[in-house]
Design an enzyme around this catalytic site. Structure first.
Site, PDB file in Angstrom:
ATOM      1  N   ARG A  40     -54.182  25.301  24.257  1.00  0.00           N
ATOM      2  CA  ARG A  40     -53.224  24.596  23.415  1.00  0.00           C
ATOM      3  C   ARG A  40     -52.927  25.416  22.169  1.00  0.00           C
ATOM      4  NH1 ARG A  40     -55.364  18.416  23.039  1.00  0.00           N
ATOM      5  NH2 ARG A  40     -53.406  18.236  21.906  1.00  0.00           N
ATOM      6  N   ALA A  84     -51.656   7.228  24.300  1.00  0.00           N
ATOM      7  CA  ALA A  84     -51.482   6.580  23.004  1.00  0.00           C
ATOM      8  C   ALA A  84     -50.625   5.320  23.130  1.00  0.00           C
ATOM      9  CB  ALA A  84     -50.848   7.554  22.013  1.00  0.00           C
ATOM     10  N   GLU A 105     -65.665   4.401  11.278  1.00  0.00           N
ATOM     11  CA  GLU A 105     -65.366   5.703  11.880  1.00  0.00           C
ATOM     12  C   GLU A 105     -66.557   6.631  11.687  1.00  0.00           C
ATOM     13  OE1 GLU A 105     -64.356   9.091  13.400  1.00  0.00           O
ATOM     14  OE2 GLU A 105     -63.076   7.342  13.732  1.00  0.00           O
ATOM     15  N   ASP A 146     -58.619   4.562  25.177  1.00  0.00           N
ATOM     16  CA  ASP A 146     -59.379   5.503  25.999  1.00  0.00           C
ATOM     17  C   ASP A 146     -60.793   5.026  26.300  1.00  0.00           C
ATOM     18  OD1 ASP A 146     -57.275   7.232  26.207  1.00  0.00           O
ATOM     19  OD2 ASP A 146     -58.089   8.772  24.870  1.00  0.00           O
ATOM     20  N   GLY A 166     -46.999  12.025  22.633  1.00  0.00           N
ATOM     21  CA  GLY A 166     -45.782  11.420  23.137  1.00  0.00           C
ATOM     22  C   GLY A 166     -45.858   9.910  23.043  1.00  0.00           C
TER      23      GLY A 166
END
Length: 439
Positions: free
Chosen positions: A190, A321, A36, A308, A49
């Site tokens: 957001r 997701a 990462e 993605d 979601g």
């Protein structure tokens, strides 16, 4: 020659795609190293979601993933997604007209931070910024080159590094148009609002279930998160200008900008906007629709794209997701099978052929569905803002499109996908064995 015949997998990127792929592979006895770039795991946004198809994929991938999800998922007071006219006042003058309802197929959850606790010690290395990949070295492995000068080897490299994937450039070539995602000419404000404040401003019904407030050129998604203690707000706006920053997907925004963007909307939407913080960010919506990824696997066949990195879609289906988790399951099935083949003492197939067959099977099964998702997500964003010629403002046509497209995602037969991957892989392994015998 290597004494150990089991495969070693490197995963680039520690988001949902990377972590679920790592857990699936590890639970099936496959060696994994996850790299990462950041100095820790992070999940963007207050909630994501995850629909029934994703839940079924979690159960098959590693039941512990599903257990974490269920422990955090926020229940809704109703099992419907409410689509309302957020622009025109209702006949009563202070509410919103219900345009249509679709049976709810999603639960919101914040679960990456809990999910990573399932990873074993030593599996993850942080602050590893991938520069390039070389396929293959003298041992037949891919070599990862990092910005700190270090390198690492792996049989398989999974590019789970998101929208602006570095691995995508390796798979497609650095000059391929899909290396850089496209601005959809929509952005989003957001924020999260304390549930007590939301209930006071717009009522309990509007706060404790999922609503899509439709309107011309803008739409607002609201849903409860964090066990109904917060209301998540995502307010989308169509933008005629180019995105101002080529390197960042977020730029600072003001409360005044939000209020002006929705000044022509009805009282409920205005009340929601008034609840947002004074300091906000504006999130550009990017995807891979205009320049699709043409392949998920590199020419040599040791590197592939996941989530993605392969098929970044706009968020209007809320399915990114879940699609990444489906990818992780398909890859786990394929890599588990070839790992078993390669660890058999009398394996008649080479490591390279087996790995190429596995990644090719993954691509064959996943490509069409995931590319459709990219297209459909862009369409849905336009539908919610009455911009499609097919539907316009017609609530019946909008309902039919939303319902049919949503159920294409939710009703996906994940078990059949697993069978397809196995069938395609068996065919490719058979072809590889025949080619090997002829040489």
């Amino acid at each position: 020659m290597r004494a150990d015949t089991s495969i070693e997998v490197a995963i680039i990127g520690g988001g949902i795609a990377g972590v679920t792929a790592a857990l699936g592979l590890l639970s099936n006895g496959i060696s994994v190293k996850l790299y990462e770039r950041a100095n820790g795991f992070r999940e963007i946004g207050a909630g994501i979601g995850l629909s029934p198809n994703a839940e079924r994929a979690m159960l098959l991938l590693d039941p512990r993933i599903h257990a974490v999800f269920r422990s955090l998922a926020t229940p809704n007071t109703e099992n419907w997604f409410q689509y309302v006219d957020g622009f025109n006042k209702s006949q009563q003058g202070d509410g919103e007209e219900l345009l249509f309802k679709v049976y709810l197929g999603e639960r919101g959850t914040d679960f990456l931070n809990e999910l990573v606790k399932l990873l074993p010690d030593g599996c993850v290395t942080f602050q590893k910024d991938l520069i390039k990949i070389t396929e293959a070295n003298e041992n037949g492995m891919a070599v990862l080159h990092f910005a700190d000068g270090s390198t690492s080897n792996a049989d398989v490299v999974l590019g789970c590094d998101g929208l602006r994937s570095r691995v995508r450039g390796h798979v497609l070539g650095v000059d391929h148009p899909a290396v850089c995602p496209s601005y959809t000419h929509k952005f989003a404000f957001r924020g999260v609002v304390p549930m007590d404040d939301a209930v006071e401003a717009i009522g309990k019904e509007k706060s404790l279930t999922r609503f899509m407030h439709l309107g011309p050129g803008c739409h607002v998604l609201t849903f409860p998160v964090s066990m109904c203690t917060l209301l998540n707000v995502v307010a989308f706006v169509t933008d005629t200008e180019d995105w101002p920053d080529t390197h960042e997907a977020t730029v600072p925004a003001s409360k005044q900008e939000v209020l002006e963007s929705f000044s022509h909307f009805g009282p409920v939407v205005k009340a929601i906007m008034n609840l947002l913080d004074t300091k906000l960010d504006k999130w550009g919506v990017f995807d891979l629709h205009e320049n699709p990824v043409t392949r998920y696997v590199s020419e040599i066949g040791r590197v592939c794209l996941v989530g993605d990195a392969a098929h970044a879609a706009a968020p209007h289906h809320g399915a990114g997701a879940g699609s990444a988790i489906e990818d992780a399951l398909a890859l786990t099935v394929a890599l588990k099978k070839i790992n078993e083949v390669l660890t058999t003492n009398d394996s008649p197939i080479s490591r390279n052929r087996a790995i190429c067959a596995a990644l090719s099977a993954y691509e064959s099964v996943r490509y069409e569905r995931t590319q459709w998702l990219v297209e459909s997500s862009r369409f849905m964003g336009e539908l919610f803002e009455w911009q499609t010629t097919e539907c316009g403002r017609d609530p019946i046509k909008c309902h039919d499109e939303v319902e049919s497209r949503s159920h294409k995602i939710w009703d996906y037969d994940v078990g059949d996908m697993v069978k397809q991957v196995s069938r395609v892989l068996d065919m490719k392994l058979s072809e590889a064995r025949s080619e090997g015998q002829q040489q």
